[in-house]
Scaffold this active site. Structure first.
Site, mmCIF file in Angstrom:
data_model
loop_
_atom_site.group_PDB
_atom_site.id
_atom_site.type_symbol
_atom_site.label_atom_id
_atom_site.label_comp_id
_atom_site.label_asym_id
_atom_site.label_seq_id
_atom_site.Cartn_x
_atom_site.Cartn_y
_atom_site.Cartn_z
ATOM 1 N N ASP A 11 0.862 -1.181 0.000
ATOM 2 C CA ASP A 11 0.000 0.000 0.000
ATOM 3 C C ASP A 11 0.898 1.230 0.000
ATOM 4 O OD1 ASP A 11 -2.775 1.169 0.272
ATOM 5 O OD2 ASP A 11 -1.810 2.107 1.988
ATOM 6 N N SER A 12 0.330 2.347 -0.444
ATOM 7 C CA SER A 12 1.094 3.594 -0.423
ATOM 8 C C SER A 12 1.367 4.072 0.996
ATOM 9 C CB SER A 12 0.332 4.679 -1.194
ATOM 10 O OG SER A 12 -0.938 4.888 -0.617
ATOM 11 N N TYR A 43 -0.543 8.684 -2.642
ATOM 12 C CA TYR A 43 -0.424 8.477 -4.079
ATOM 13 C C TYR A 43 -1.528 9.176 -4.870
ATOM 14 C CZ TYR A 43 3.131 4.705 -4.032
ATOM 15 O OH TYR A 43 4.280 3.980 -3.921
ATOM 16 N N GLY A 44 -2.611 9.550 -4.205
ATOM 17 C CA GLY A 44 -3.842 9.933 -4.893
ATOM 18 C C GLY A 44 -3.711 11.031 -5.932
ATOM 19 N N CYS A 74 -4.167 -1.233 -2.429
ATOM 20 C CA CYS A 74 -4.208 0.218 -2.618
ATOM 21 C C CYS A 74 -5.026 0.470 -3.875
ATOM 22 C CB CYS A 74 -2.792 0.769 -2.780
ATOM 23 S SG CYS A 74 -2.699 2.518 -3.230
ATOM 24 N N ASN A 75 -6.104 1.210 -3.749
ATOM 25 C CA ASN A 75 -6.968 1.455 -4.899
ATOM 26 C C ASN A 75 -6.282 2.285 -5.970
ATOM 27 O OD1 ASN A 75 -10.015 0.546 -4.553
ATOM 28 N ND2 ASN A 75 -9.219 1.037 -2.528
ATOM 29 N N THR A 76 -5.509 3.282 -5.560
ATOM 30 C CA THR A 76 -4.843 4.132 -6.546
ATOM 31 C C THR A 76 -3.819 3.334 -7.341
ATOM 32 O OG1 THR A 76 -5.153 6.040 -5.073
ATOM 33 C CG2 THR A 76 -3.583 6.279 -6.874
ATOM 34 N N GLU A 159 -4.837 9.932 8.423
ATOM 35 C CA GLU A 159 -3.433 9.669 8.746
ATOM 36 C C GLU A 159 -2.928 10.573 9.865
ATOM 37 O OE1 GLU A 159 -0.771 9.131 5.506
ATOM 38 O OE2 GLU A 159 -1.734 7.203 5.057
ATOM 39 N N CYS A 193 -11.230 3.346 -1.107
ATOM 40 C CA CYS A 193 -9.911 3.664 -0.554
ATOM 41 C C CYS A 193 -9.803 2.900 0.758
ATOM 42 C CB CYS A 193 -9.752 5.164 -0.315
ATOM 43 S SG CYS A 193 -8.217 5.605 0.556
ATOM 44 N N THR A 194 -8.688 2.229 0.952
ATOM 45 C CA THR A 194 -8.576 1.349 2.124
ATOM 46 C C THR A 194 -8.423 2.113 3.434
ATOM 47 O OG1 THR A 194 -6.210 1.106 1.598
ATOM 48 C CG2 THR A 194 -7.706 -0.633 0.839
ATOM 49 N N HIS A 195 -8.251 3.445 3.357
ATOM 50 C CA HIS A 195 -8.289 4.250 4.578
ATOM 51 C C HIS A 195 -9.711 4.432 5.102
ATOM 52 C CE1 HIS A 195 -4.233 5.438 3.394
ATOM 53 N NE2 HIS A 195 -4.096 6.139 4.497
#
Length: 272
Positions: A11-12, A43-44, A74-76, A159, A193-195
């Site tokens: 993941d980023s 990364y977005g 990571c979706n991006t 974050e 988004c995994t966040h």
């Protein structure tokens, strides 16, 4: 000879830990290496070329660590780098390795969560602009109408551990309103988004009760279980000593401080 090849999870930053936790819950006996590219996140807002470059570097690092299978949690990265890695890099340089993403497994099952066939997708600018979810969902379910909403402030809030504070409410309410203004018939909202699963308590307060709010962790984990069952040539290479290692391209102490929020348990990371 006992196999030790770990499953790589990339993941980023921290968000992929929510997917990792679901995978580890469903497949607890396997070995894992998690890599967060925290030094270069988020990364977005990066270009396709930059995200592809960063993602490939991290995938190759995981390959060098012995991974035969890597999950882009990571979706991006899944939206902007996965296809090129699968179609160009793996056949040319790593024909015995596999890299999987999080978009296709989600798209394959989204039909089971909507009755109105109106689905909202909330993600980073990079994921939304890539149109990956719209294209992938319509490939499987042409009758589903997809509405997208980018949420650029959500990852920084999460974050910095500000996502459950009152100050975050404006940005949560605003993006949800912008999505629902596109169609009042939306009955399924995908957190692309995994966040974003960390916002679930707030999102359940904002969205009407009849709307399914869909996080990806369990879906991706179930898809991986199915994949390993269908690909014994990969599964037989994987180590099953139940070992977990965590790496970051950033500061390990800072990573450890935040990572437990996403993973749901204390952990100790190493420098990439």
């Amino acid at each position: 000879m006992q196999q030790t090849s770990p499953i790589g999870i990339f993941d980023s930053g921290y968000g992929g830990l929510t997917v990792f936790r679901s995978i580890a819950d469903q497949l607890p006996n396997y070995n894992y290496i998690y890599l967060g590219d925290n030094a270069r996140s988020p990364y977005g807002d990066h270009s396709f070329e930059t995200i592809y470059k960063y993602t490939l570097e991290c995938v190759e690092w995981l390959f060098a660590k012995g991974c035969h299978l890597v999950i882009l949690a990571c979706n991006t990265a899944s939206a902007k780098a996965l296809r090129t890695i699968q179609q160009i890099d793996l056949p040319a340089k790593y024909p015995d390795r596999r890299v999987l993403g999080v978009i296709r497994p989600t798209a394959e099952v989204i039909d089971g969560y909507t009755k109105t066939k109106k689905v909202g997708v909330m993600g980073t600018r990079g994921t939304v602009n890539s149109q990956s979810y719209l294209l992938e969902i319509n490939k499987f379910f042409p009758d589903i109408k997809v509405y997208q909403q980018s949420c650029p402030m959500w990852v920084p809030l999460i974050e910095n551990n500000e996502h459950l504070q009152l100050g975050a409410d404006f940005f949560i309410n605003e993006y949800c309103k912008q999505l629902m203004d596109q169609s009042g018939e939306i009955d399924c909202v995908l957190l692309a988004c995994t966040h974003y699963p960390l916002l679930m308590p707030k999102l359940k307060q904002v969205f009407p009760a009849h709307i399914n709010i869909l996080a990806q962790g369990e879906i991706v984990a179930s898809s991986l279980v199915d994949y390993l069952g269908r690909h014994p040539e990969i599964e037989e290479k994987l180590g099953k000593q139940g070992e977990k290692s965590f790496y970051t391209s950033g500061d390990p102490s800072a990573f450890d401080e935040h990572a437990s929020i996403f993973f749901g348990a204390e952990l100790k990371s190493n420098k990439m």
